[in-house]
Every structure is written in C-alpha cells, then in structure tokens.
Design an enzyme around this catalytic site. Structure first.
Site, short mmCIF file in Angstrom:
data_model
loop_
_atom_site.label_atom_id
_atom_site.label_comp_id
_atom_site.label_asym_id
_atom_site.label_seq_id
_atom_site.Cartn_x
_atom_site.Cartn_y
_atom_site.Cartn_z
CG HIS A 199 -32.81 15.84 -19.97
ND1 HIS A 199 -32.38 17.26 -19.60
CD2 HIS A 199 -33.32 16.27 -21.20
CE1 HIS A 199 -32.48 18.07 -20.48
NE2 HIS A 199 -33.07 17.26 -21.67
CD GLU A 441 -24.77 18.70 -7.77
OE1 GLU A 441 -25.81 18.27 -8.16
OE2 GLU A 441 -23.84 19.05 -8.45
CG ASP A 465 -26.75 14.96 -9.03
OD1 ASP A 465 -26.97 13.71 -9.26
OD2 ASP A 465 -26.52 15.72 -9.65
CB CYS A 512 -31.06 25.11 -7.33
SG CYS A 512 -29.30 24.17 -7.66
C1 PEP Z 1 -29.47 18.75 -8.55
O1 PEP Z 1 -28.49 17.76 -8.73
O2 PEP Z 1 -30.34 18.76 -7.70
C2 PEP Z 1 -29.23 19.83 -9.70
C3 PEP Z 1 -29.77 20.86 -9.66
O3 PEP Z 1 -28.36 19.62 -10.56
P1 PEP Z 1 -28.83 18.68 -11.92
O4 PEP Z 1 -30.28 18.13 -11.69
O5 PEP Z 1 -28.39 19.48 -13.09
O6 PEP Z 1 -27.72 17.44 -11.87
MG MG Z 2 -26.88 17.62 -9.72
#
Ligand code: PEP
Ligand code: MG
Length: 588
Positions: A199, A441, A465, A512
């Site tokens: 994060h 993911e 993920d 993304c």
């Molecule tokens: C991911 O898993 O790549 C994603 C964009 O979602 P998050 O990072 O919020 O899990």
């Molecule tokens: Mg994710």
C-alpha cells in the site's frame, strides 16, 4: 549500513516510487522521547496503578469494540482470533507484573516503566527460537502501543498535521494511516516492511513522491528531526547527509529535472507508437484528490478508481449520497474521458479502520472484494446505485474486483440489473449502456477468460494480485520481494490468455496493476496487445515516452520472443536492452 567520516549514515532498502526528496524525518510511532520520565513518591504509587488499570480497561474496551465491528462489519460472527490474542496480552502477567513491582521499587511514572517493561518483553519474544512466540512480539508491540497511547492521552502526534518537508518513517503505513495523511507537507515515505505492490508504494506513486520500503528496522533507529535524502530510484536513504552527498544529489536532481521537463512536453500528446498504434494511457486513483495531478501528468481518464479508500476514512460505510458526490466529482473532472469505478475491494491489505487488523489467517485468500460484496448485498447495492447515478454525469464504467470465475460475474450482474430496474422505476437517470468489466487478477479467472469475456465489456488485469496468486508470493512481504516476478513465464502466459480471450470476443483488455507503470515492461505490454495501461501519476510520463518511441512491430516481436523463453532472466535482459536503446535516461 556504511559509515563514512562524517555523521552521515547510508541505508539501503527497496526503491518503490521514483524521485529524490530532501527533508526532515518524522518517525510515526511512539518514540521513547515522547514518553516522559519523572520521579514519584511512595504515596503516588497507588494513583499510578489506578492510571495503569484504567489504561488497560480502556484498551480492552477498544479491542472488544473493534472485534464487534469486525464481526458485524465484515459479516462474520466468529470473533477475530488476532484480537483474542491482543485482549489476552492486556492480561498477560509477564507484561503486567513487572510493571506493578517496578512501580514500587523504582518510583517512576507508570508510562515510563510500562514502556521499558514492554520493550524488554518484545525483545525477549523476538529472540525466541519458537516461531509462534517470535510472532507474538509484533502483537505485544501493537498492544503496548495502544496502552501507551491511552496513558499518554493526546500527546502522540499523528499524520494529519505535519510540518512542510516531512519524510515519514514508519514500521508500515496502513490504508487508514495514509487516508488521514497531511498530503501537502509530506515529501517521502520510508517503511520497515513492504514491497513494490504494498500500500505504501502505491500511495507514494499516486502522490508522486519518492518512497523506500523494506528498510527492516528503520523506524527503530531513525529519529524525529534528522535531515535526510531519500532516493526512491535506488532505494538509498542518506541520513544527516555529508556535503559530498548533498552535492551528488544536487547534481542528480538537476539531471532528473531536465528529464522530467523533457517528458512534461508529452503531456498533451497521445500514447501512440512510431508506426501509429494508439493505446489509452489512463491513471489510477484512490481519492478524488488524486485526479488533478493525473490530469496534469497527461492521463486520458481513470483506469482504476480504488473506491475502498472512501470507506477507510470512515467508521461506518459511507451512504449512497456521499459516494455519489465523490464518483460524480471524478466523472465530471475527467469527462469526456472515462472513469472506471471499481466496486469495493475491502479485505486483503485494506481494512476498515486502522485498528481492524486482519480477522483471518490468510486475508488475501479470504473474505475480500466481490466475495464480501455478494455476501453483503446492501453494501453492494448502495455502491452500485451511487455509481449508476454518477454515470449520468460523465463517462463511467463499472469494474468488479477479485473475480475468480464466471459465476461471480453473473451474480454481480444480476444485482446490477436489479439496481438498474429500481432506478428506472424511481425515474433516476443513469447511463443505460454503462460498460461493465472484470478484473483479471486471480489465475482461475485468467485461465477461464474466454468464458468470462462473454459476460462483460472489458477486462483489466490486476497484476499486483495476479503475480501474487500465480507465484504464491505475498505482495506486501519484503522477505519474498525478490521472488515477486511479473515477467515469470507463468504470468506472461496468463496475461496473453486474457488479451486473446478479450480480443476473440470483441472486447478490450487493459492492465491497471503496478506492472503497467514500470517503463521497462511497457514494450512487452504493448507487444502483447494490451489496449489500455492505467498507471500512477509518478509513472505516467515515463510510460508515455516509451510508447511514443516504440514500433508496434518490434514490440510484438519482443513479446513473441519473451513468450518463447524459459525464464524471466532472459526476458529482463531483452527488456533492458530495448529500454536502453529507446531512452537510456529511463534506465534506473
Ligand atoms: C491489482 O491487484 O493489480 C490491482 C490493481 O488491485 P489492488 O492493488 O488494489 O489489489
Ligand atoms: Mg487487486
């Protein structure tokens, strides 16, 4: 750590957000200096004991309250086992008895005695050969921190009000920490734990400030007020930098500024290859406040709006109206470009409040995202109503996170249709043709992408993920960060599968996850046929630069070649050679 003749100290971690910051360290924890030390008389001992008991009671109440909130908020009736452990620590004789006896013997104030007893206990546990006991050290530290906060009242400074030029140093920064962060005055982050997709790294890139993670125990040995230079490219932190270091970084800053100025010229230009192949280069946001920075960087809309951050700021789930206001604000700001609003992805490493530590043994494999929403239809329906209402204000698309198979998409779509019917009956306007997408993911989804593609209008690959689940490597654990490999042949095959399934079914496929924002991977992603890349503010100009200096044909040849290799070392060698040729300034 290396020492040179000055007082300068150099520390090495993992650079996760580009840029160099010069600032002053603020350690986000209860520093020893914040704990006062003073003598008390024998008569005052009972009073100190009462203060201690009151702090213990308050801490227990907080933990019980939290447990209840988890049970109702997350829909589970089972009490959280971690919080049970935390509650039992507030009754642990190994922690409490030495405090009581030392109060009488040392005649010092209780917060001072408690802090030193707790620290000793944490150190002893951390050195135990037994793994279970070693792991308890972190729990004791958490609970001790809570008890200390209660004893110290409001004396502990938080993240909401920081002086300009602050480098925040913390053991870790949770989503609720960063959602209360004083964003204008922070110039960089340093954390003990974490990796590229944790994060802290994602927030730093969204804020376009440099960050280093995985500095192990930096929060223990760094102090408030120390001057430092943070290099988010190389992961180097220079504390009390020497004249020589200041000079070197001064030169580097000038060079990097020149590159940034050059890339800023691309702002209005499309993300198009030399041979005319155009992609959508969009941006990722967590809060509406992130939008202006992305627009300035040249984003063509928002490819991922992580809506859980609106939820993390509040103790309760936000109501429909307040969500609608936020979604509509973003939709209007990026119009005529689109915003892909991802439905709630709570769980994993994103929790509802900062005390809400995971109530599950394996939160990333647990009650998260679409699973939570399908089990809590009222929460899901409220969000879908807010998103649909915002779709009347701009170009809005809806995306479901953590899809593991077509059944979840069908269930979610069924609820969406009911919400649409409801709005129609109420005469509330929304976009009847709103596009709906699924995040790719989870490997099971990527492998059955052909089936899922028939139920949605687009895919967006969540590489953070996808890599974690494919390789069984925790995305937030610095100890396995070296195994977290987006170019692993298994990951590349899954990405190819998603893109092919999308195109075979006449829909588009974007990406993304953080992989999309790394210029080294850009030629590979373009060559694999991704239609949209959605990246953090800090990455956008660099990724655009690579796209604009690339030939689609050579990118396709590269992608084909990488898919024929047996290991990621060869893939990385090819990618490095290409980036070096395209723009050596972008090679770290
Ligand atoms: C991911 O898993 O790549 C994603 C964009 O979602 P998050 O990072 O919020 O899990
Ligand atoms: Mg994710």
């Amino acid at each position: 750590m290396t020492k040179n003749p000055t007082t300068e100290k150099i520390y090495q971690g993992i650079g996760v957000s580009p840029g160099v910051a010069r600032g002053t360290i603020f350690v986000y924890k209860i520093a020893d200096e914040a704990v006062p030390e003073y003598d008390i008389t024998a008569e005052q001992v009972p009073e100190e004991i009462s203060r201690f008991e009151a702090a213990l009671v308050e801490t227990r109440e907080q933990l019980h309250e939290l447990q209840e909130r988890i049970a109702t908020g997350v829909g589970s009736s089972a009490p959280s086992s971690i919080l049970d452990v935390h509650i039992s620590i507030t009754e642990d004789p190994a922690l409490l008895e030495p405090v009581m006896s030392r109060l009488g013997a040392d005649k010092k104030n209780v917060e001072y005695i408690f802090n030193s007893v707790a620290q000793k206990y944490v150190t002893t546990l951390a050195e135990m050969p037994d793994e279970y006991l070693r792991e308890r050290a972190a729990d004791v530290r958490d609970v001790a921190d809570r008890i200390l906060r209660s004893l110290l009242g409001r004396q502990v400074r938080g993240l909401a009000d920081l002086p300009p030029g602050t480098i925040v140093v913390a053991h870790d920064l949770s989503p609720s920490d960063t959602s209360s962060l004083d964003r204008k005055n922070v110039v960089g982050f340093v954390t003990d734990v974490g990796s590229h997709t944790s994060h802290t790294a994602i927030v730093a890139r969204a804020m376009n400030i440099p960050a280093i993670v995985g500095l192990r125990d930096a929060s223990q040995y760094l102090h408030d007020g120390q001057p430092a230079i943070l290099d988010g490219f190389s992961g180097t932190l220079a504390v009390e930098p020497s004249q020589q270091t200041l000079f070197v970084y001064g030169q580097l800053a000038v060079k990097r500024q020149t590159v940034d100025d050059r890339l800023a010229q691309l702002r209005e230009l499309p993300a198009v290859t030399l041979d005319g192949h155009e992609l959508t280069l969009a941006g990722n946001i967590e809060l509406p406040e992130d939008v202006p920075g992305l627009i300035t960087a040249g984003a063509e809309g928002i490819g991922l709006f992580r809506t859980e951050f609106l939820y993390l700021k509040h103790a309760d789930f936000p109501d429909e109206e307040s969500q609608f206001q936020k979604y509509a604000e973003v939709a209007r700001a990026v119009k005529p470009n689109s915003v892909i609003i991802r439905t709630l992805d709570i769980g994993g490493d994103k929790f509802h409040s900062d005390e809400a530590t995971p109530a599950e043994m394996n939160p990333f494999l647990g009650f998260r995202a679409i699973r939570f929403c399908l089990a809590n239809p009222e929460v899901f329906t409220t969000q879908l109503r807010a998103i649909l209402r915002a779709s009347a204000e701009g170009n809005v698309k809806i995306m479901y996170p953590m899809i593991s198979g077509v059944g979840e998409v069908q269930q979610a779509n069924e609820i969406l249709r009911e919400v649409m019917d409801q709005l129609r009956r109420q005469g509330i306007p929304f976009d009847e043709n709103v596009d709906v997408g699924a995040m790719m993911e989870i490997p099971s989804a990527a492998m059955t992408a052909e089936i899922i593609a028939k139920e949605v209008d687009f895919f967006s690959i969540g590489s953070n993920d996808l890599v974690q689940y494919t390789l069984a490597v925790d995305r937030v654990n610095e100890r396995v960060a070296n195994l977290y490999d987006p170019t692993h042949p298994a990951v590349l095959r899954l990405i190819r599968n998603c893109v092919e399934a999308a195109h075979n079914n006449g829909i588009w496929c974007g990406i993304c996850g953080e992989m999309a924002g790394e210029p080294l991977y850009t030629p590979l992603l373009v060559g694999m046929g991704l239609d949209e890349l959605s990246v953090a503010t800090a990455s956008l100009p660099r990724v655009k630069e690579v796209i604009r200096r690339l030939n689609l044909v050579e990118a396709q040849e590269l992608a084909a070649a990488t898919l024929n290799t047996t290991n990621s070392r060869e893939v990385l060698a090819m990618l490095n050679t290409l980036l070096q040729r395209i723009d050596p300034d972008l090679v770290n």
